[in-house]
Design an enzyme around this catalytic site. Structure first.
Site, PDB file in Angstrom:
ATOM      1  N   HIS A   1      -7.182  10.335   4.249  1.00 29.50           N
ATOM      2  CA  HIS A   1      -6.795   9.384   5.037  1.00 29.50           C
ATOM      3  C   HIS A   1      -6.815   9.652   6.583  1.00 29.50           C
ATOM      4  O   HIS A   1      -6.678  11.037   7.022  1.00 29.50           O
ATOM      5  CB  HIS A   1      -5.179   9.411   4.852  1.00 29.50           C
ATOM      6  CG  HIS A   1      -4.795   8.369   3.707  1.00 29.50           C
ATOM      7  ND1 HIS A   1      -4.093   9.089   2.864  1.00 29.50           N
ATOM      8  CD2 HIS A   1      -5.295   7.319   3.099  1.00 29.50           C
ATOM      9  CE1 HIS A   1      -3.920   8.310   1.537  1.00 29.50           C
ATOM     10  NE2 HIS A   1      -4.923   7.239   1.891  1.00 29.50           N
ATOM     11  N   GLY A   2      -7.337   8.905   7.433  1.00 30.40           N
ATOM     12  CA  GLY A   2      -7.562   9.361   8.747  1.00 30.40           C
ATOM     13  C   GLY A   2      -8.928   9.463   9.084  1.00 30.40           C
ATOM     14  O   GLY A   2      -9.735   8.931   8.283  1.00 30.40           O
TER      15      GLY A   2
ATOM     16  N   ASP B   1       0.886  -1.164   0.205  1.00 33.73           N
ATOM     17  CA  ASP B   1       0.112   0.060   0.082  1.00 33.73           C
ATOM     18  C   ASP B   1       0.894   1.235   0.121  1.00 33.73           C
ATOM     19  O   ASP B   1       1.630   1.305   1.031  1.00 33.73           O
ATOM     20  CB  ASP B   1      -0.988  -0.146   1.330  1.00 33.73           C
ATOM     21  CG  ASP B   1      -1.865   0.913   1.357  1.00 33.73           C
ATOM     22  OD1 ASP B   1      -2.510   1.325   0.155  1.00 33.73           O
ATOM     23  OD2 ASP B   1      -2.389   1.642   2.096  1.00 33.73           O
TER      24      ASP B   1
ATOM     25  N   ASN C   1     -10.242   0.473   1.444  1.00 34.80           N
ATOM     26  CA  ASN C   1      -9.158   0.339   2.041  1.00 34.80           C
ATOM     27  C   ASN C   1      -9.476   0.929   3.470  1.00 34.80           C
ATOM     28  O   ASN C   1     -10.020   2.100   3.610  1.00 34.80           O
ATOM     29  CB  ASN C   1      -8.139   1.334   1.523  1.00 34.80           C
ATOM     30  CG  ASN C   1      -7.177   0.699   0.471  1.00 34.80           C
ATOM     31  OD1 ASN C   1      -7.803  -0.052  -0.338  1.00 34.80           O
ATOM     32  ND2 ASN C   1      -5.952   0.956   0.556  1.00 34.80           N
TER      33      ASN C   1
END
EC number: 4.1.2.40
Length: 284
Positions: free
Chosen positions: A180-181, A82, A230
Site C-alpha cells: 500500500h502506498g 475495502d 485496486n
C-alpha cells in the site's frame, strides 16, 4: 442503471482476460472523475471505500451518490467495502444496501482467518453480496492500519485453494510483492507465485497496492489471473499535488470550484491510464 454486485463484473473480467479497476474515493470530486471517465470510456469500475471513508462521508450518503450517478450516466456501478475488519460494521452496511465486501482478516492466523471470513460469507451471501478476502499480507499503510515490511508475507498457493474452498469467497486478494502506498523504486513482483495461485484457485484474483506499478507489470498480472486492480494512493497524490501547485501559483484563489478543477484534471489522467492498463475500455 443501478448499484450492482462485483461478482458478475469480476466473472466477466475473468472470462474476458481483462481487469476491473477499483478506485478508492475520498470526496465528491474523486467520485465525479471516476464515474465520468468510466462512463465516457464505457468501462466497468468499482467505487471502493475504507472504513475511514465511510465514516467520513456516511454510508447512506455514499450509497445515494453512487446510485444517483449510475442513473445519471446510465452506467452500472459497484460500491465496495475495502479492508473492512468488523462483522457488525459489514452487516450494518450490507443492510443499508452495499453489495460488495472485502473482509480483511489477513492479520490473523490461517485457521482464524478462515473462521472470520466464513462468518462474513455466510451472512453476505444471504443478501446476494459478493465477498473478497485476503490471504497473505501487504506492507504499507491503508486507512489507519500500518503493516511493517517485516510483518508482510506472501500468499501460499496451496493454502489459497484450501482457503477459497473453506470460506466460499467470491474473489481472492493475493500478496505477491505489492504494498500500500507509492514505491520508492519498482517492486519485484512474484509472477511465478501468481501463476501457481491461479493453478490452485479458480476464482477472480485481486491485486491491492497497484498505485505506481508499471503498465507492463499490471498487464502481466492480468495475464496471470488478476481480475481486479485496486488504486488509492495514486489518486490521492494526483489530487493533492495538483491542488498544491494551483494554490502556489494562485495564492489569492478562494473559490473551490476553480482550484478543484486542476485536481480533477490530474485525477482524470490517472483514471484514464488505469482503465487503459486494465484493458477494460468498452467492457461495461
Amino acid at each position: 442503471m443501478h448499484v450492482v454486485s462485483t461478482k458478475q463484473m469480476l466473472n466477466n473480467a475473468q472470462r474476458g482476460g481483462y481487469a476491473v479497476p477499483a478506485f478508492n474515493i475520498h470526496n465528491l470530486e474523486t467520485m465525479q472523475v471516476v464515474v465520468e471517465t468510466a462512463a465516457n470510456l464505457h468501462a466497468p469500475v468499482i467505487i471502493a471505500g475504507t472504513p475511514g471513508t465511510f465514516t467520513h462521508a456516511g454510508t447512506e450518503n455514499l450509497l445515494a451518490l453512487v446510485s444517483a450517478m449510475a442513473k445519471q450516466y446510465h452506467h452500472p456501478l459497484a460500491i465496495h467495502l475495502d479492508h473492512h475488519t468488523k462483522f457488525d460494521d459489514i452487516a450494518q452496511k450490507v443492510r443499508s444496501g452495499v453489495r460488495s465486501v472485502m473482509i480483511d482478516a489477513s492479520h490473523l492466523p490461517f485457521a482464524q482467518n478462515i473462521s472470520r471470513v466464513k462468518e462474513v460469507v455466510d451472512f453476505c451471501h444471504r443478501f446476494d453480496v459478493s465477498v473478497e478476502a485476503e490471504l497473505g499480507q501487504l506492507g504499507g499503510q491503508e486507512d489507519d492500519v500500518q503493516v511493517n515490511e517485516a510483518d508482510a508475507f506472501y500468499t501460499n498457493p496451496a493454502q489459497a485453494r484450501e482457503f477459497a474452498e473453506a470460506t466460499g469467497i467470491d474473489s481472492l486478494a493475493v500478496a505477491i510483492g505489492t504494498a500500500h502506498g507509492m514505491y520508492a523504486s519498482a517492486p519485484a513482483l512474484d509472477f511465478s507465485r501468481l501463476e501457481n495461485i491461479r493453478q490452485w484457485v479458480n476464482l477472480p484474483l485481486v491485486l491491492h497496492g497497484a498505485s505506481g506499478l508499471s503498465t507492463k507489470d499490471i498487464q502481466q498480472t492480468i495475464k496471470l489471473g488478476i481480475c481486479k486492480i485496486n488504486v488509492a494512493t495514486e489518486l490521492k497524490n494526483a489530487f493533492s499535488q495538483a491542488l498544491k501547485n494551483y494554490l502556489t501559483e494562485h495564492p489569492e484563489a478562494t473559490e473551490p470550484r476553480d482550484y478543484l478543477q486542476s485536481a480533477k484534471s490530474a485525477m482524470r489522467d490517472v483514471v484514464s491510464k488505469v482503465i487503459a492498463d486494465c484493458g477494460c475500455e468498452g467492457r461495461a
